[in-house]
Scaffold this motif. Structure first.
Motif, PDB file in Angstrom:
ATOM      1  N   ILE A 166       0.684  -1.355  -0.131  1.00 14.87           N
ATOM      2  CA  ILE A 166      -0.116  -0.039  -0.084  1.00 14.87           C
ATOM      3  C   ILE A 166       0.918   1.245  -0.067  1.00 14.87           C
ATOM      4  CG2 ILE A 166      -1.498   1.382   1.407  1.00 14.87           C
ATOM      5  CD1 ILE A 166      -2.878  -1.328   2.105  1.00 14.87           C
ATOM      6  N   LEU A 167       1.800   1.036   0.776  1.00 16.97           N
ATOM      7  CA  LEU A 167       2.924   2.337   0.624  1.00 16.97           C
ATOM      8  C   LEU A 167       3.565   2.603  -0.227  1.00 16.97           C
ATOM      9  CD1 LEU A 167       4.328   2.267   4.544  1.00 16.97           C
ATOM     10  CD2 LEU A 167       2.326   3.703   3.575  1.00 16.97           C
ATOM     11  N   PHE A 168       4.042   1.789  -1.031  1.00 18.48           N
ATOM     12  CA  PHE A 168       4.649   1.665  -2.255  1.00 18.48           C
ATOM     13  C   PHE A 168       3.792   2.118  -3.519  1.00 18.48           C
ATOM     14  CE2 PHE A 168       6.028  -0.509  -6.226  1.00 18.48           C
ATOM     15  CZ  PHE A 168       7.346   0.067  -6.554  1.00 18.48           C
ATOM     16  N   MET A 169       2.507   1.634  -3.639  1.00 18.81           N
ATOM     17  CA  MET A 169       1.274   1.926  -4.537  1.00 18.81           C
ATOM     18  C   MET A 169       0.860   3.498  -4.260  1.00 18.81           C
ATOM     19  SD  MET A 169       1.130  -0.537  -6.569  1.00 18.81           S
ATOM     20  CE  MET A 169      -0.513  -0.149  -7.461  1.00 18.81           C
ATOM     21  N   SER A 170       0.862   4.001  -3.159  1.00 22.94           N
ATOM     22  CA  SER A 170       0.566   5.335  -2.881  1.00 22.94           C
ATOM     23  C   SER A 170       1.817   6.431  -2.986  1.00 22.94           C
ATOM     24  CB  SER A 170      -0.053   5.617  -1.450  1.00 22.94           C
ATOM     25  OG  SER A 170       1.015   5.440  -0.467  1.00 22.94           O
ATOM     26  N   GLY A 171       3.016   5.709  -3.181  1.00 22.01           N
ATOM     27  CA  GLY A 171       4.002   6.750  -3.498  1.00 22.01           C
ATOM     28  C   GLY A 171       4.894   7.240  -2.336  1.00 22.01           C
ATOM     29  N   ILE A 172       4.629   6.743  -1.144  1.00 24.15           N
ATOM     30  CA  ILE A 172       5.266   7.254   0.153  1.00 24.15           C
ATOM     31  C   ILE A 172       6.586   6.437  -0.018  1.00 24.15           C
ATOM     32  CG2 ILE A 172       5.174   7.007   2.681  1.00 24.15           C
ATOM     33  CD1 ILE A 172       2.245   7.567   2.336  1.00 24.15           C
ATOM     34  N   ILE A 173       6.688   5.222  -0.446  1.00 22.54           N
ATOM     35  CA  ILE A 173       7.951   4.353  -0.423  1.00 22.54           C
ATOM     36  C   ILE A 173       8.124   4.325  -2.051  1.00 22.54           C
ATOM     37  CG2 ILE A 173       9.216   2.170  -0.099  1.00 22.54           C
ATOM     38  CD1 ILE A 173       7.231   1.723   2.354  1.00 22.54           C
ATOM     39  N   THR A 174       9.717   4.666  -2.332  1.00 20.44           N
ATOM     40  CA  THR A 174       9.986   4.620  -3.585  1.00 20.44           C
ATOM     41  C   THR A 174      11.071   3.607  -3.546  1.00 20.44           C
ATOM     42  OG1 THR A 174      11.094   6.651  -3.640  1.00 20.44           O
ATOM     43  CG2 THR A 174       9.048   6.669  -4.445  1.00 20.44           C
ATOM     44  N   ILE A 175      11.527   3.204  -4.885  1.00 18.80           N
ATOM     45  CA  ILE A 175      12.841   2.248  -4.671  1.00 18.80           C
ATOM     46  C   ILE A 175      13.859   2.960  -5.539  1.00 18.80           C
ATOM     47  CG2 ILE A 175      13.840   0.310  -5.739  1.00 18.80           C
ATOM     48  CD1 ILE A 175      11.218  -1.174  -5.428  1.00 18.80           C
TER      49      ILE A 175
END
Length: 118
Positions: free
Chosen positions: A109-118
């Motif tokens: 969820i955090l990755f999809m919302s853009g809070i976490i990026t790679i």
């Protein structure tokens, strides 16, 4: 893999004649309730069973050999027993599995919302 066990609910000494040896002081009636267990849960089911054993001749007495008196006594004791309520208990492996799944879900969820990026 799930295992199935039974625990003893109640044992009764019966005064009926044994169909095998005809003694009237050796019959024992046992009621058991089913427990199912695997790596994640331990569950008590509502299924109960009964078995009869003669302590004098050491034989298992099956329902085919019962006479009408024994059937009435067994029916009476069946109505009298109170089985434990069906329940499910989670084991530590289940809690670990749930926590890991929640962590993976939060990360997605955090990755999809853009809070976490790679």
């Amino acid at each position: 893999m799930a295992t199935t066990n039974y625990f003893t609910l109640k044992e009764y000494q019966l005064n009926n004649n044994c169909p095998e040896c005809y003694s009237n002081d050796g019959l024992q009636l046992t009621f058991k309730q089913k427990i199912t267990e695997n790596i994640f849960i331990k569950a008590i089911t509502k299924k109960t069973t009964h078995e009869m054993h003669c302590n004098n001749c050491n034989t298992q007495i099956y329902p085919v050999r019962w006479d009408s008196d024994i059937e009435r006594v067994v029916a009476y004791h069946e109505r009298a027993i109170i089985p434990k309520k069906p329940s499910i208990k989670l084991k530590p492996a289940a809690y670990i599995f749930i926590i890991i799944d929640l962590l993976i879900l939060v990360t997605i969820i955090l990755f999809m919302s853009g809070i976490i990026t790679i």
